[in-house]
Design an enzyme around this catalytic site. Structure first.
Site, PDB file in Angstrom:
ATOM      1  N   ASN A  80     -10.655  -5.556  -2.316  1.00  0.00           N
ATOM      2  CA  ASN A  80      -9.412  -4.716  -1.810  1.00  0.00           C
ATOM      3  C   ASN A  80      -9.716  -3.402  -2.293  1.00  0.00           C
ATOM      4  OD1 ASN A  80      -8.008  -7.580  -3.354  1.00  0.00           O
ATOM      5  ND2 ASN A  80      -7.653  -7.208  -1.176  1.00  0.00           N
ATOM      6  N   ILE A  87      -8.051   2.059  -1.808  1.00  0.00           N
ATOM      7  CA  ILE A  87      -7.322   0.513  -2.264  1.00  0.00           C
ATOM      8  C   ILE A  87      -6.307   0.158  -1.494  1.00  0.00           C
ATOM      9  CG2 ILE A  87      -6.067  -0.530  -4.139  1.00  0.00           C
ATOM     10  CD1 ILE A  87      -6.662   2.416  -5.816  1.00  0.00           C
ATOM     11  N   CYS A  88      -6.531  -1.232  -1.050  1.00  0.00           N
ATOM     12  CA  CYS A  88      -5.688  -1.777  -0.112  1.00  0.00           C
ATOM     13  C   CYS A  88      -4.728  -2.225  -0.930  1.00  0.00           C
ATOM     14  CB  CYS A  88      -6.526  -2.904   0.704  1.00  0.00           C
ATOM     15  SG  CYS A  88      -5.669  -3.492   2.023  1.00  0.00           S
ATOM     16  N   LEU A  89      -3.554  -1.835  -0.822  1.00  0.00           N
ATOM     17  CA  LEU A  89      -2.345  -2.154  -1.655  1.00  0.00           C
ATOM     18  C   LEU A  89      -1.260  -1.746  -0.695  1.00  0.00           C
ATOM     19  CD1 LEU A  89      -1.607  -3.311  -4.321  1.00  0.00           C
ATOM     20  CD2 LEU A  89      -1.486  -1.115  -5.145  1.00  0.00           C
TER      21      LEU A  89
END
EC number: 2.3.2.23
Length: 151
Positions: A80, A87-89
């Site tokens: 992620n 950041i994949c959030l």
């Protein structure tokens, strides 16, 4: 410059300094109080244990109506987080709410280190390895932690 900062940012900064999140330090930059130097310790129950990861966090002018901009400065092998440290959030994107705070974001990133999610990847090659050979992916993540995330 501090005089131009919204009260909310001042209050959040004071709380972060007075009551730090365990395993996380976030210090405002001396020349720009919207820019934070962040260090996150790799959680004990993760392949990132023993590592200390440097991040940068920036509060845009629109904060808290817009999410903070956060990225890893330390290389990390995680499905992620891409090579550029992005950041994949969800709470940094479409699930952001002004009710959330810097501390919530940092806790969520720390939790992401404990629970990588290859089903919602940013680094597709890493996610693919995580899905097809998790043991090897964890081994690589531990190796990268040893190579790049030593304080």
């Amino acid at each position: 410059m501090a005089g131009q900062l919204p009260r909310r940012i001042i209050k959040e900064t004071q709380r972060l300094l007075a009551d730090p999140v365990p395993g996380i330090s976030a210090n405002p930059d001396e020349s720009n109080a919207r820019y934070f130097h962040v260090m996150i310790a790799g959680p004990d129950d993760s392949p990132f244990a023993g590592g200390v990861f440097k991040l940068e966090l920036f509060l845009p002018e629109e904060y808290p109506m817009a999410a903070p901009k956060v990225r890893f400065m330390t290389k990390i092998y995680h499905p992620n987080i891409d090579k550029l440290g992005r950041i994949c959030l969800d709470i940094l994107k479409d699930k952001w709410s002004p009710a959330l705070q810097i501390r919530t974001v940092l806790l969520s990133i720390q939790a992401l280190l404990s629970a990588p999610n290859p089903e919602d990847p940013l680094a597709t090659d890493v996610a693919e390895q995580w899905k097809t050979n998790e043991a090897e992916a964890i081994k690589t993540a531990k190796q990268w932690t040893m190579n790049y995330a030593q304080a």
